[in-house]
Scaffold this motif. Structure first.
Motif, PDB file in Angstrom:
ATOM      1  N   ARG A   1      10.807  -4.841  -4.743  1.00 56.99           N
ATOM      2  CA  ARG A   1       9.464  -4.268  -4.615  1.00 56.99           C
ATOM      3  C   ARG A   1       9.361  -3.235  -5.718  1.00 56.99           C
ATOM      4  NH1 ARG A   1       7.886  -3.230   1.553  1.00 56.99           N
ATOM      5  NH2 ARG A   1       6.008  -2.436   0.609  1.00 56.99           N
TER       6      ARG A   1
ATOM      7  N   VAL B   1       7.068  -0.632  -7.737  1.00 54.55           N
ATOM      8  CA  VAL B   1       5.833   0.143  -7.723  1.00 54.55           C
ATOM      9  C   VAL B   1       5.659   0.719  -9.121  1.00 54.55           C
ATOM     10  CG1 VAL B   1       4.610   2.076  -6.704  1.00 54.55           C
ATOM     11  CG2 VAL B   1       6.160   0.700  -5.302  1.00 54.55           C
TER      12      VAL B   1
ATOM     13  N   GLY C   1       9.360   6.436  22.166  1.00 54.63           N
ATOM     14  CA  GLY C   1       8.656   6.603  20.893  1.00 54.63           C
ATOM     15  C   GLY C   1       7.176   6.828  21.099  1.00 54.63           C
TER      16      GLY C   1
ATOM     17  N   GLU D   1       4.959   8.551  10.748  1.00 53.91           N
ATOM     18  CA  GLU D   1       5.921   8.486  11.839  1.00 53.91           C
ATOM     19  C   GLU D   1       7.371   8.492  11.364  1.00 53.91           C
ATOM     20  OE1 GLU D   1       5.077   7.296  15.678  1.00 53.91           O
ATOM     21  OE2 GLU D   1       6.074   5.384  15.374  1.00 53.91           O
TER      22      GLU D   1
ATOM     23  N   PHE E   1      10.728   1.847  -9.376  1.00 52.13           N
ATOM     24  CA  PHE E   1       9.503   2.574  -9.711  1.00 52.13           C
ATOM     25  C   PHE E   1       9.450   2.757 -11.224  1.00 52.13           C
ATOM     26  CE2 PHE E   1      10.790   3.596  -5.475  1.00 52.13           C
ATOM     27  CZ  PHE E   1       9.611   3.632  -4.749  1.00 52.13           C
TER      28      PHE E   1
ATOM     29  N   MET F   1     -10.625  11.905  17.082  1.00 52.14           N
ATOM     30  CA  MET F   1     -10.431  13.359  16.980  1.00 52.14           C
ATOM     31  C   MET F   1     -11.421  14.120  17.843  1.00 52.14           C
ATOM     32  SD  MET F   1      -9.727  13.845  12.922  1.00 52.14           S
ATOM     33  CE  MET F   1      -9.053  15.492  13.033  1.00 52.14           C
TER      34      MET F   1
ATOM     35  N   LYS G   1      -9.133  19.555  12.119  1.00 52.73           N
ATOM     36  CA  LYS G   1      -9.528  19.873  13.483  1.00 52.73           C
ATOM     37  C   LYS G   1      -9.670  21.397  13.655  1.00 52.73           C
ATOM     38  CE  LYS G   1     -10.091  18.710  17.831  1.00 52.73           C
ATOM     39  NZ  LYS G   1     -10.968  17.676  18.359  1.00 52.73           N
TER      40      LYS G   1
ATOM     41  N   ARG H   1       4.997  10.212  20.076  1.00 54.72           N
ATOM     42  CA  ARG H   1       3.836  10.125  19.180  1.00 54.72           C
ATOM     43  C   ARG H   1       2.586  10.666  19.863  1.00 54.72           C
ATOM     44  NH1 ARG H   1       2.253   4.303  18.369  1.00 54.72           N
ATOM     45  NH2 ARG H   1       4.128   4.097  17.113  1.00 54.72           N
TER      46      ARG H   1
ATOM     47  N   HIS I   1      -8.656  -1.052  -0.167  1.00 56.38           N
ATOM     48  CA  HIS I   1      -7.540  -0.242   0.333  1.00 56.38           C
ATOM     49  C   HIS I   1      -7.324   1.009  -0.501  1.00 56.38           C
ATOM     50  CE1 HIS I   1      -6.805  -3.151   3.272  1.00 56.38           C
ATOM     51  NE2 HIS I   1      -6.208  -4.031   2.524  1.00 56.38           N
TER      52      HIS I   1
ATOM     53  N   TRP J   1       0.157  13.932  11.578  1.00 54.53           N
ATOM     54  CA  TRP J   1      -1.007  13.067  11.761  1.00 54.53           C
ATOM     55  C   TRP J   1      -1.968  13.327  10.610  1.00 54.53           C
ATOM     56  CZ3 TRP J   1      -2.188   9.072  14.944  1.00 54.53           C
ATOM     57  CH2 TRP J   1      -1.269   8.795  15.966  1.00 54.53           C
TER      58      TRP J   1
ATOM     59  N   ASP K   1      -1.595  -4.299  -2.659  1.00 54.30           N
ATOM     60  CA  ASP K   1      -2.315  -3.038  -2.809  1.00 54.30           C
ATOM     61  C   ASP K   1      -1.392  -1.901  -3.206  1.00 54.30           C
ATOM     62  OD1 ASP K   1      -4.905  -3.970  -1.884  1.00 54.30           O
ATOM     63  OD2 ASP K   1      -3.849  -4.324  -0.008  1.00 54.30           O
ATOM     64  N   GLY K   2      -1.955  -0.955  -3.919  1.00 56.43           N
ATOM     65  CA  GLY K   2      -1.191   0.236  -4.290  1.00 56.43           C
ATOM     66  C   GLY K   2      -0.164  -0.054  -5.355  1.00 56.43           C
TER      67      GLY K   2
ATOM     68  N   MET L   1       0.834  -1.190   0.000  1.00 54.17           N
ATOM     69  CA  MET L   1       0.000   0.000   0.000  1.00 54.17           C
ATOM     70  C   MET L   1       0.879   1.255   0.000  1.00 54.17           C
ATOM     71  SD  MET L   1      -3.130   0.249   2.648  1.00 54.17           S
ATOM     72  CE  MET L   1      -3.733   1.877   2.935  1.00 54.17           C
ATOM     73  N   ARG L   2       0.408   2.300  -0.653  1.00 53.06           N
ATOM     74  CA  ARG L   2       1.164   3.555  -0.689  1.00 53.06           C
ATOM     75  C   ARG L   2       0.249   4.679  -0.250  1.00 53.06           C
ATOM     76  NH1 ARG L   2       6.137   3.284  -2.529  1.00 53.06           N
ATOM     77  NH2 ARG L   2       6.125   5.312  -3.507  1.00 53.06           N
TER      78      ARG L   2
ATOM     79  N   GLN M   1      -1.622  17.833  17.363  1.00 52.64           N
ATOM     80  CA  GLN M   1      -2.158  17.937  15.999  1.00 52.64           C
ATOM     81  C   GLN M   1      -3.610  17.502  15.899  1.00 52.64           C
ATOM     82  OE1 GLN M   1       0.372  16.154  12.955  1.00 52.64           O
ATOM     83  NE2 GLN M   1       2.145  16.430  14.271  1.00 52.64           N
ATOM     84  N   VAL M   2      -3.987  16.496  16.695  1.00 50.51           N
ATOM     85  CA  VAL M   2      -5.309  15.904  16.514  1.00 50.51           C
ATOM     86  C   VAL M   2      -6.306  16.410  17.562  1.00 50.51           C
ATOM     87  CG1 VAL M   2      -6.591  13.741  16.345  1.00 50.51           C
ATOM     88  CG2 VAL M   2      -4.239  13.841  15.529  1.00 50.51           C
TER      89      VAL M   2
ATOM     90  N   ASN N   1       1.905  -2.443  -5.813  1.00 50.67           N
ATOM     91  CA  ASN N   1       3.165  -2.983  -5.331  1.00 50.67           C
ATOM     92  C   ASN N   1       3.329  -4.391  -5.881  1.00 50.67           C
ATOM     93  OD1 ASN N   1       4.927  -1.680  -3.163  1.00 50.67           O
ATOM     94  ND2 ASN N   1       2.845  -1.048  -2.582  1.00 50.67           N
TER      95      ASN N   1
ATOM     96  N   GLU O   1       2.532  14.434  19.896  1.00 51.25           N
ATOM     97  CA  GLU O   1       2.172  14.955  18.570  1.00 51.25           C
ATOM     98  C   GLU O   1       0.686  14.749  18.295  1.00 51.25           C
ATOM     99  OE1 GLU O   1       5.115  12.720  16.504  1.00 51.25           O
ATOM    100  OE2 GLU O   1       6.398  14.464  16.205  1.00 51.25           O
ATOM    101  N   PHE O   2       0.167  13.622  18.768  1.00 48.18           N
ATOM    102  CA  PHE O   2      -1.264  13.359  18.602  1.00 48.18           C
ATOM    103  C   PHE O   2      -2.075  14.437  19.324  1.00 48.18           C
ATOM    104  CE2 PHE O   2      -5.223  11.401  20.087  1.00 48.18           C
ATOM    105  CZ  PHE O   2      -5.726  10.877  18.911  1.00 48.18           C
TER     106      PHE O   2
ATOM    107  N   ALA P   1      -4.587  16.149   9.861  1.00 52.07           N
ATOM    108  CA  ALA P   1      -5.588  16.137  10.932  1.00 52.07           C
ATOM    109  C   ALA P   1      -5.693  17.514  11.575  1.00 52.07           C
ATOM    110  CB  ALA P   1      -5.204  15.093  11.978  1.00 52.07           C
ATOM    111  N   ARG P   2      -4.563  18.203  11.707  1.00 51.39           N
ATOM    112  CA  ARG P   2      -4.554  19.535  12.310  1.00 51.39           C
ATOM    113  C   ARG P   2      -5.474  20.496  11.542  1.00 51.39           C
ATOM    114  NH1 ARG P   2      -0.847  22.834  15.144  1.00 51.39           N
ATOM    115  NH2 ARG P   2       0.779  21.267  15.208  1.00 51.39           N
TER     116      ARG P   2
ATOM    117  N   ARG Q   1       6.146  13.151  10.379  1.00 56.46           N
ATOM    118  CA  ARG Q   1       5.471  12.990  11.671  1.00 56.46           C
ATOM    119  C   ARG Q   1       4.132  13.720  11.725  1.00 56.46           C
ATOM    120  NH1 ARG Q   1       8.853  10.210  15.196  1.00 56.46           N
ATOM    121  NH2 ARG Q   1       7.226  10.460  16.734  1.00 56.46           N
TER     122      ARG Q   1
END
Lengths: 92, 977
Positions: free
Chosen positions: B274, B276, B713, A58, B165, A25, A86, B717, A74, A64, B246-247, A1-2, B724-725, B249, B720-721, A82-83, A62
């Motif tokens: 891999r 893409v 870690g 992450e 790619f 949120m 929100k 996180r 998918h 969100w 998916d995507g 997935m990308r 930002q959230v 890949n 930051e959550f 998100a900021r 970094r």
């Protein structure tokens, strides 16, 4: 997935951390409203289809991210910081 | 037998190799299968279950029978397909699943016991007694059944991973693939063309017709060379796309060093790619399917297309007296090719009614092969025409049951193929995979010219979707015959007719499956194991579905298909891990004192990705306990130095930084005075403890917070959550500075003396009291000094820029030695903190609430914080929860064990009676006893009571006293110096 990070561009899944539903949120305002907190923390739908969810870039910027993903394919339909969402208050 | 010179072999380069110890010769360009056939080696192995003799069936990656083990540089690699292995000088090959030898195999007896060994035999027979399965039945069955053996030595193969790619990925370099790639490349797209063979061209290398007036293989060679020279094209031969994800890949496995005798030591054996790609054109061609008839598995029976490959590409005939049996016109082509090369074709058998006989060959039209004969090799067959049977001698039987498009990759994302009645095969659904077009035989387009045309057409479609202008390309003149096939899944009759060669599944097994009502293809597959071998039923799935539809009287569409899953061909675990073993399994994080630790022979302990010194052995010390006890006493009586840089350090700045910290910590941080430090507790939103650490205020809008090593870690996180959230209204910034600052603990009664010898500033109670911070300098270097303690001693932590870390540890240790001190490691650090009842993630293991560790009063009533709402749930403040206590064995000679459980003295040590568990233990040199921390139900009120500590795994049961978690200096006087 990308995932196409709005800040970094398209990156591989391994750079991202998946947190869960975007419900996170909308944190309840009233500390005494136990039902609201219970719902906020524990009650999740499990859609076969579109799901709004939170990811963190992450191992990149970094940021969100709020992602709308089709759980069947998918396929990612939208990605926002998100900021930004929100701050606009659309989910609050 | 080699019969002719062909251009796809290098006859000037003779290659010598060994098969089961016997030296044989082949040429560069040979596969192991073609070289063995050239040497008349036809018996290559024994089958999985019945130990039937088996030889080469195909000439490609779908090979079910010719599996071999290869010994290279002491490493034995099992289950490689001889049809894909390239020979090199001194290649050593062994046949498999035979004992004592390939020609005489004891377990051949299974074949004669076959009436008892059909589908479901194991399920039904080895049911009871239950305990016998693991100890007796399974080992015996495993010994008998199977393919190659694993190498007895550790895997020393080398693998790499790589990423690529492109705009358009073309999978398969046959007629349609070459045309697709050429169309895309001439139009300017970035193209990757992959092919699993070592010579691109697909069937073009195996057939005799012309393309554009040239030999087909030559046309392929010219065009692939052209592609290789184009700057926007990469051609990967020896590369199999094994999975689609998916995507867009694509996972591919490329052979790099494994086909070379002595690869350059920098070369990996294989590369796991891999890729893409924005778009993909699937040009994987088709796989010829066998026909099931009695004893159709003998060595000498081979796919007709494979016979043509060996003949035309390798100049090898698999027999001297050949019979061809088929239900389509490709079988006829095989006869013509053999005749052209002067090989004797004994007979031609065609199951169709209205086909012409072949001149100069005994032709049996409207006929079938009903049995074959021979011991280890094929010696003859029986043909049935109406009621007449004919026996004919032969040493090779070429069979063709028609073609199955190679559509495996189209199913990897869940699309099911559909049955095409006109060409009697499964084809992919239109748009089976987003961003993939399917061209040529993979899409049921079987003539070479039409396949090429389809390649161009699909490439145009893809280019259009990418907004790339299409450059016209001519489709060359070549073979363009109709595909004419009448399905023949199996020839009715008695005896066993094989469908799945690799797992020894016969038509009889399918009949039994249907009798027992396993009529879904998915049930049949699991009951009979059809399609579950390493070839994943590439030769047998469609035939089995055909037989199932006949047995159940259903149409093929409603019989269903099985699901193709990655990988398309077997991939070794080593290749998938691609170098991620040993040290490369995870990144290594080293502190700046690592060299110092190594020079002082300190053994490392892993803490997450970090390597930290466990203890610093001194001359004469023979055990870790000696070193550890000495280090603890050193800190308690003099001074010790320890690198604590691995703890998370987060720099928080901005006008609202205090507000942020008030929101994430349970206690109030905004009231912290400048230059002061506060211990802080963080909860998760569900009310359980997330982490603890310290928080130092360096400025009115500037804080440094620390986290545990384990949760660095997670906490970062989380912050930051929050920013930002949850609370973008909070104007604060966080950044991890864990690696920017090297931080050392200086602990012990002489710590202040040490610092006064080190820092330019005066260190005193007045300049830096307990839980405060001070800017200092050491020589020209600015540093930050924190007076905090994780040992209970008068202690400091000093942070210097990481580039000075190595110099700093050396300086501090040399100064410490003046006071009789020195470095200490993790073991001593752990003892010091257990003696003081300080928690780590052994205690706050994610299930512990604030009250459990006696910190309920740290949740400030004056403000809100993350986790506060849920921390008040009755279940999280109940006294029945396990609470932090200390434990000590009643008899001080006895030893506590971490992980052991706590029970009441009068209760049986059973799960239902569990009172808690031991989280951390150590030997305390200060108390001269084993001590530990434990979580015990209602423990804070049960201090002073006696319990049993039981460790069921290590068979220990001792009586323990529950105590306060603080064993040493209960009043905390030492820390204030």
């Amino acid at each position: 997935m990308r995932i196409n990070c709005p800040l970094c561009g398209e990156r591989d899944l391994v750079e991202f951390h998946y947190e869960g539903s975007s419900k996170l949120m909308a944190r309840p305002k009233d500390e005494n409203d136990m039902d609201a907190f219970h719902d906020y923390l524990h009650i999740r739908s499990n859609p076969a289809g579109l799901n709004n969810e939170l990811w963190s870039h992450e191992y990149g910027c970094r940021a969100w991210l709020l992602i709308c993903r089709d759980t069947n394919t998918h396929k990612i339909l939208s990605i926002d910081l998100a900021r930004d969402v929100k701050t606009k208050g659309s989910l609050d | 037998m080699r019969i002719s010179t062909v251009s796809l072999l290098d006859r000037s380069n003779q290659i010598s190799f060994k098969f089961d110890g016997k030296r044989l010769f082949g040429y560069a360009g040979d596969t192991l299968a073609s070289a063995l056939l050239a040497n008349n080696v036809k018996l290559l192995g024994r089958s999985f279950k019945y130990h039937r003799p088996r030889g080469v069936l195909t000439a490609g990656s779908e090979e079910p029978n010719a599996l071999v083990s290869i010994l290279k540089h002491g490493q034995l690699t099992p289950n490689l397909r001889a049809t894909e292995v390239e020979i090199y000088n001194n290649l050593e090959v062994f046949s498999q699943n035979r004992w004592p030898s390939i020609k005489f195999d004891i377990l051949r007896i299974n074949d004669f016991l076959s009436p008892f060994l059909g589908a479901g035999f194991y399920y039904k027979t080895f049911m009871w007694p239950k305990s016998f399965w693991e100890k007796l039945y399974e080992p015996i069955i495993r010994q008998a059944a199977g393919l190659g053996r694993l190498s007895p030595v550790a895997d020393n193969s080398k693998h790499e991973k790589a990423f690529a790619f492109c705009d358009i990925l073309v999978i398969g370099a046959g007629p349609s693939g070459i045309m697709s790639a050429m169309t895309a490349a001439l139009s300017g797209a970035q193209v990757i063309l992959v092919d699993e063979d070592f010579i691109c061209g697909g069937r073009l290398n195996s057939e005799t017709f012309k393309v554009d007036g040239k030999a087909a293989f030559e046309w392929a060679k010219i065009n692939v060379s052209k592609l290789r020279l184009m700057p926007n094209v990469r051609v990967f031969s020896r590369t199999t796309i094994v999975g689609l994800y998916d995507g867009n890949n694509y996972a591919g496995i490329q052979k790099v060093g494994e086909y070379l005798e002595n690869p350059n030591e920098d070369l990996p054996d294989s590369v796991f790619w891999r890729i893409v790609s924005k778009k993909c054109i699937l040009c994987t061609g088709a796989i010829e399917r066998p026909i099931a008839f009695r004893n159709n598995d003998r060595p000498g029976i081979m796919m007709a297309s494979a016979v043509r490959t060996y003949l035309n590409r390798f100049g090898v005939t698999p027999g001297k007296r050949i019979i061809v049996f088929g239900n389509n016109d490709d079988a006829r082509r095989t006869v013509f090719d053999l005749q052209a090369k002067g090989v004797k074709v004994i007979a031609y058998v065609d199951s169709r009614k209205d086909v012409e006989k072949i001149p100069k060959v005994t032709s049996f039209i409207n006929s079938v092969v009903i049995n074959t004969h021979g011991v280890n090799l094929l010696s003859g067959i029986t043909i049935k025409t109406g009621d007449i049977t004919t026996f004919l001698k032969c040493d090779c039987l070429a069979i063709s049951g028609g073609w199955n498009p190679t559509i495996h990759l189209t199913s990897h994302l869940g699309s099911k193929p559909i049955w095409n009645e006109a060409i009697s095969c499964f084809v992919p659904q239109p748009k089976a995979v987003p961003d993939m077009e399917i061209a040529g035989a993979a899409n049921g387009v079987f003539s070479t010219r039409m396949a090429m045309k389809s390649g161009v057409f699909r490439a145009r479609e893809v280019l259009k979707s990418l907004d790339i202008k299409y450059e016209h390309i001519d489709v060359p003149e070549t073979e363009d015959e109709n595909y004419n096939c009448e399905p023949l899944w199996h020839v009715k009759g008695s005896g066993r007719a094989w469908l799945d060669f690799q797992n020894d599944v016969t038509v009889k097994d399918l009949k039994q499956s249907v009798q027992e009502n396993m009529i879904s293809v998915e049930h049949m597959k699991r009951y009979t194991t059809q399609g579950m071998a390493t070839d994943q039923g590439k030769n047998s799935n469609v035939n089995s579905i055909g037989v199932m539809s006949e047995l159940t009287g259903r149409e093929i569409e409603s019989t269903g298909t099985t699901t193709f899953r990655p990988p398309f061909v077997p991939v070794s675990i080593g290749a998938m891990g691609a170098g991620g073993s040993g040290k490369r399994f995870a990144p290594t994080r080293l502190t700046t004192s690592h060299h110092f630790n190594e020079e002082n022979n300190a053994p490392s302990v892993e803490a997450g990705l970090w390597y930290r010194p466990n203890w610093f052995p001194k001359k004469g010390e023979t055990s870790w306990r000696q070193s550890c006890d000495r280090e603890v006493e050193m800190v308690r009586s003099k001074v010790g130095v320890c690198d604590v840089s691995t703890l998370g350090k987060i720099d928080v700045q901005g006008p609202d930084s205090a507000a942020l910290l008030d929101f994430v910590y349970t206690n109030k941080i905004s009231s912290l005075k400048l230059g002061k430090i506060r211990y802080g507790l963080m909860l998760r939103e569900d009310g359980l403890v997330m982490d603890d650490g310290t928080c130092a205020r360096l400025g009115s809008n500037h804080f440094i917070i620390t986290t545990t090593t384990a949760a660095a870690g997670q906490v970062m996180r989380h912050l930051e959550f929050v920013l930002q959230v949850l609370r973008p209204d909070i104007d604060a910034q966080v950044i991890s500075v864990t690696e920017q600052w090297a931080q050392f603990s200086i602990a012990g009664p002489r710590s202040r003396d040490l610092l006064n010898e080190t820092c330019n500033e005066e260190i005193s109670e007045e300049t830096i009291s307990f839980m405060s911070t001070l800017s200092v300098s050491i020589g020209d270097i600015s540093a930050c000094l924190f007076r905090i303690s994780f040992s209970g001693e008068h202690a400091y932590e000093i942070a210097v820029p990481a580039s000075y870390g190595d110099a700093m540890i050396r300086l501090l240790v040399s100064k410490a030695k003046k006071f009789g001190g020195g470095p200490y490691g993790m073991e001593a650090l752990n003892v010091l903190r257990i003696e003081k009842g300080f928690i780590t993630h052994a205690e706050i293991d994610g299930r512990v609430a604030a009250k459990d560790i006696g910190m309920l009063n740290m949740i400030s009533p004056d403000k809100t914080c993350i986790g506060k709402a849920m921390a008040n749930r009755p279940g999280l403040i109940s006294d029945q929860r396990e609470q932090l206590v200390g434990i000590k064995p009643l008899n001080e000679d006895e030893v506590l064990l971490a992980g052991a459980h706590i029970y009441c003295l009068d209760e049986a040590p059973k799960r239902v009676n569990n009172q808690g568990h031991v989280t951390s233990v150590c030997y305390s040199p200060s108390l001269k006893s084993s001590i530990g921390l434990a979580l015990v139900k209602n423990g804070q009120k049960r201090i002073g009571e006696k319990f049993k500590m039981v460790d069921h795994l290590r068979n220990s049961e001792i009586i323990v006293n529950v105590t306060s978690p603080v064993f040493f200096d209960k009043t905390g006087s030492r820390v204030r110096g």
